[in-house]
Design an enzyme around this catalytic site. Structure first.
Site, short mmCIF file in Angstrom:
data_model
loop_
_atom_site.label_atom_id
_atom_site.label_comp_id
_atom_site.label_asym_id
_atom_site.label_seq_id
_atom_site.Cartn_x
_atom_site.Cartn_y
_atom_site.Cartn_z
N ARG A 84 13.59 -10.74 -107.37
CA ARG A 84 12.33 -10.08 -107.74
C ARG A 84 12.64 -8.73 -108.39
NH1 ARG A 84 9.01 -9.61 -102.69
NH2 ARG A 84 8.65 -11.83 -103.06
N ARG A 153 7.69 -1.04 -101.85
CA ARG A 153 7.97 -2.09 -102.83
C ARG A 153 7.31 -1.77 -104.17
NH1 ARG A 153 8.10 -7.83 -99.56
NH2 ARG A 153 9.38 -7.16 -97.80
N LYS A 217 7.66 -3.85 -94.50
CA LYS A 217 7.34 -3.65 -95.92
C LYS A 217 6.22 -2.64 -96.08
CE LYS A 217 6.09 -8.01 -96.04
NZ LYS A 217 5.57 -9.35 -96.48
N LYS A 219 3.46 -1.18 -99.23
CA LYS A 219 2.96 -1.47 -100.56
C LYS A 219 1.91 -0.44 -100.99
CE LYS A 219 3.73 -6.42 -99.91
NZ LYS A 219 3.12 -7.78 -99.91
N CYS A 443 0.31 -18.86 -104.51
CA CYS A 443 1.69 -18.44 -104.28
C CYS A 443 2.63 -19.58 -104.67
CB CYS A 443 1.89 -18.05 -102.82
SG CYS A 443 1.90 -19.47 -101.68
N CYS A 449 10.08 -21.68 -101.18
CA CYS A 449 9.77 -20.71 -100.12
C CYS A 449 10.02 -21.33 -98.75
CB CYS A 449 8.32 -20.24 -100.22
SG CYS A 449 7.89 -19.05 -98.94
N CYS A 488 1.22 -20.52 -96.62
CA CYS A 488 1.38 -20.04 -95.25
C CYS A 488 0.48 -18.82 -95.07
CB CYS A 488 2.85 -19.70 -94.96
SG CYS A 488 3.37 -18.09 -95.61
N CYS A 492 0.67 -13.90 -99.54
CA CYS A 492 1.15 -13.37 -100.82
C CYS A 492 0.12 -13.52 -101.93
CB CYS A 492 2.44 -14.07 -101.22
SG CYS A 492 3.82 -13.77 -100.09
#
Length: 579
Positions: A84, A153, A217, A219, A443, A449, A488, A492
């Site tokens: 990424r 991120r 994480k 953001k 996603c 994934c 899931c 995302c």
């Protein structure tokens, strides 16, 4: 102020999440990655180093389509990496686009994937190609540092910085925040780019992160009302531009957004960011830093499922968080200003910015840039990758990615408009797309994934064909509904803010969520659990027809299902699981 970092230095890490000791003992994210990269006997890296690779911008995955077949042959899984990029605000030059296209063809699976965080992901990058991949990207003045991991991120911003002076100012701030919050370790440069570590040099230091980095994480997003194409309230930190008389004055500050949850664990939930105040433009970077430091020092490091900023905000309370933040800042935030969002969508097709420059918004279904065969049932003969390469070869302006997985060709010379239209037509880069499909997101999910429980990118276009037929039958073919799907509950694709959201539960089965709004300011709520396509259509068909007959003027689907009592409005993440 509370200093959990000082406390961690004095305590054993045995009571903390395993990742905490891993980070501390990693020699500032080096671990044993140098040795792992030299091990040609496997396509994998060690489990501990798999966690460290995330900080450098890539995840180890395997092709789940062939997992069982390889197991029967006593072969290890077909390991590769998802890589990424860090591209604040999604902006790149046409020359950079050409390089990134080359990288996809030479070192990945031949496709580019626009993410919901305004950057590119590559899939199918084998370990033997990883260094060449990263070096080529780095030579184009782009990197993957901090695109994943327990750090700040990719910073998202308005989808077109060239749309107006204000949009450019907001983009510039996004880039400044991204650079300011970048980890300082040289591990990435040493392991993957060949930089020599100075023997006996000074001890490595991370002035913002320390060797503990963040609990999870982090953001950050920026938006310019009335547009909310960044879905800004889904971020840990949201900066909402306040514009007066055409000038950027400052930002409302929201904290605690986030989408991830875990099936069957009501202590985990998505959350919409809470607006806690306002800051001037020249305070923005400082406010971003200090919010991150409050989370660094107060986030839950014992339970990673409770480690995001949203849980810290709910533990402290929004006002308590603001009070703690102001201690770190040394000054008070002002009270929030009024603002209004009207859409989360992108502008597609040709349009002009405030300065008269032309821009073209290109719809890219689920963000997958590739060339399709003529017999592909959904995208027959579309040559998006080749077409974009030809456009980038003649266009000297920027190309910008959006959080809706689309792209914008910016600052197009008037004399090139007809030529670009010809390329789009020749390579069949567009198909007839309904407003419903234009507002959809999926996603990646299968086959790469490792967290996917159900299909998403490979299934949503087919399901949308069914929905398009229902919408047409109801007389709604020209009306948008925000539909999002993830394989899931990690969220995302931001399914928990959609008017209709699908979250994978098992192969072919999804939880159905209803009641998000069109402007990205309200969560949805689960309506049916663990249902298949037949049940999905049985539930939504009469509901869509009822919407067509009973809606009020200008009423969106998400507002309708709340108004008529089909689902309760969810304004607070703590209420997400309540009936």
């Amino acid at each position: 102020m509370t200093d959990i970092i000082a406390k961690l230095r004095d305590e054993s890490l045995d009571d903390y999440a395993a990742n905490e000791s891993l980070k501390v003992n990693s020699d500032f994210l080096r671990g044993r990655l140098m040795e792992d990269m030299a091990d040609n006997a496997t396509g994998a890296v060690s489990p501990d180093d798999t966690q460290l690779t995330k900080f450098h911008g890539f995840y180890m995955q395997d092709d789940r389509d062939v997992r069982d077949q390889r197991r029967k042959k006593k072969l290890e899984p077909l390991y590769s990496f998802m890589v990424r990029l860090r591209i604040a605000g999604g902006r790149m030059s046409s020359q950079q686009w050409l390089t990134l296209d080359d990288v996809a063809r030479n070192y990945a699976n031949g496709t580019l994937r626009i993410t919901t965080r305004q950057t590119f992901q590559y899939h199918g990058v084998f370990k033997s190609n990883l260094r060449a991949h990263l070096k080529t990207v780095n030579d184009a003045m782009i990197d993957t540092i901090a695109a994943c991991g327990d750090v700040n991120r990719n910073v998202t911003s308005t989808a077109n910085p060239h749309r107006s002076t204000v949009h450019r100012e907001v983009y510039d701030l996004a880039a400044e925040i991204s650079n300011h919050l970048l980890p300082r370790t040289r591990a990435y440069h040493e392991i993957f780019l060949g930089e020599e570590r100075v023997a006996g040099g000074p001890e490595q230091d991370e002035p913002l992160y320390t060797k503990h980095y963040l609990p999870r994480k982090f953001k950050i997003g920026l938006a310019v009302p009335p547009d909310n194409e960044t879905d800004v309230l889904t971020n840990d930190v949201a900066f909402i531009a306040i514009v007066e008389n055409g000038a950027l004055k400052g930002f409302n500050v929201a904290v605690g957004g986030g989408m991830g949850s875990t099936h069957g664990e009501p202590d985990t939930y998505p959350r919409r960011g809470s607006v806690i105040g306002y800051c001037d433009v020249d305070q923005t970077v400082d406010v971003a830093e200090k919010i991150m430091l409050v989370q660094r020092d107060n986030g839950d490091r014992k339970n990673r499922k409770h480690a995001r900023l949203k849980y810290t905000v709910d533990t402290m309370g929004a006002e308590g968080f603001r009070a703690e933040l102001e201690k770190y800042l040394g000054y008070a935030l002002e009270e929030a200003r009024d603002f209004e969002f009207t859409t989360t969508g992108d502008i597609l097709g040709w349009y002009q910015g405030d300065d008269g420059q032309w821009h073209y918004g290109l719809f890219v279904e689920n963000g997958r840039i590739r060339d399709y065969e003529d017999d592909n049932p959904i995208h027959a003969g579309m040559q998006i990758m080749t077409g974009m390469r030809e456009i980038a070869s003649i266009h000297d302006g920027d190309i910008v990615l959006s959080c809706n997985q689309n792209l914008i060709i910016t600052n197009v010379k008037p004399e090139l408009r007809e030529q670009i239209d010809g390329i789009i037509d020749r390579y069949r880069m567009l198909k007839d797309v309904t407003p419903l499909r234009q507002h959809s997101i999926a996603c990646v999910a299968f086959p790469t994934c490792g967290l996917a429980m159900a299909e998403s990118e490979r299934y949503l276009p087919t399901l949308l064909d069914r929905f398009d037929a229902i919408m047409k039958d109801a007389g709604l073919e020209n009306d948008p509904i925000i539909v999002r799907m993830t394989g899931c509950p990690n969220g995302c694709g931001r399914p928990f803010m959609a008017e209709i959201g699908f979250v994978g539960k098992a192969l072919g089965r999804y939880n159905l969520y209803l009641g998000g709004d069109f402007t990205g300011t309200r969560l949805n709520k689960m309506y049916r659990e663990n249902i298949d396509e037949k049940t999905i259509l049985e539930e939504l068909t009469p509901m869509i027809h009822r919407y067509a007959k009973e809606r009020e003027a200008g009423e969106y689907f998400g507002d309708f299902v709340v108004r008529v009592g089909i689902i309760k409005a969810t304004e607070n993440g703590l209420d997400f699981h309540t009936a």
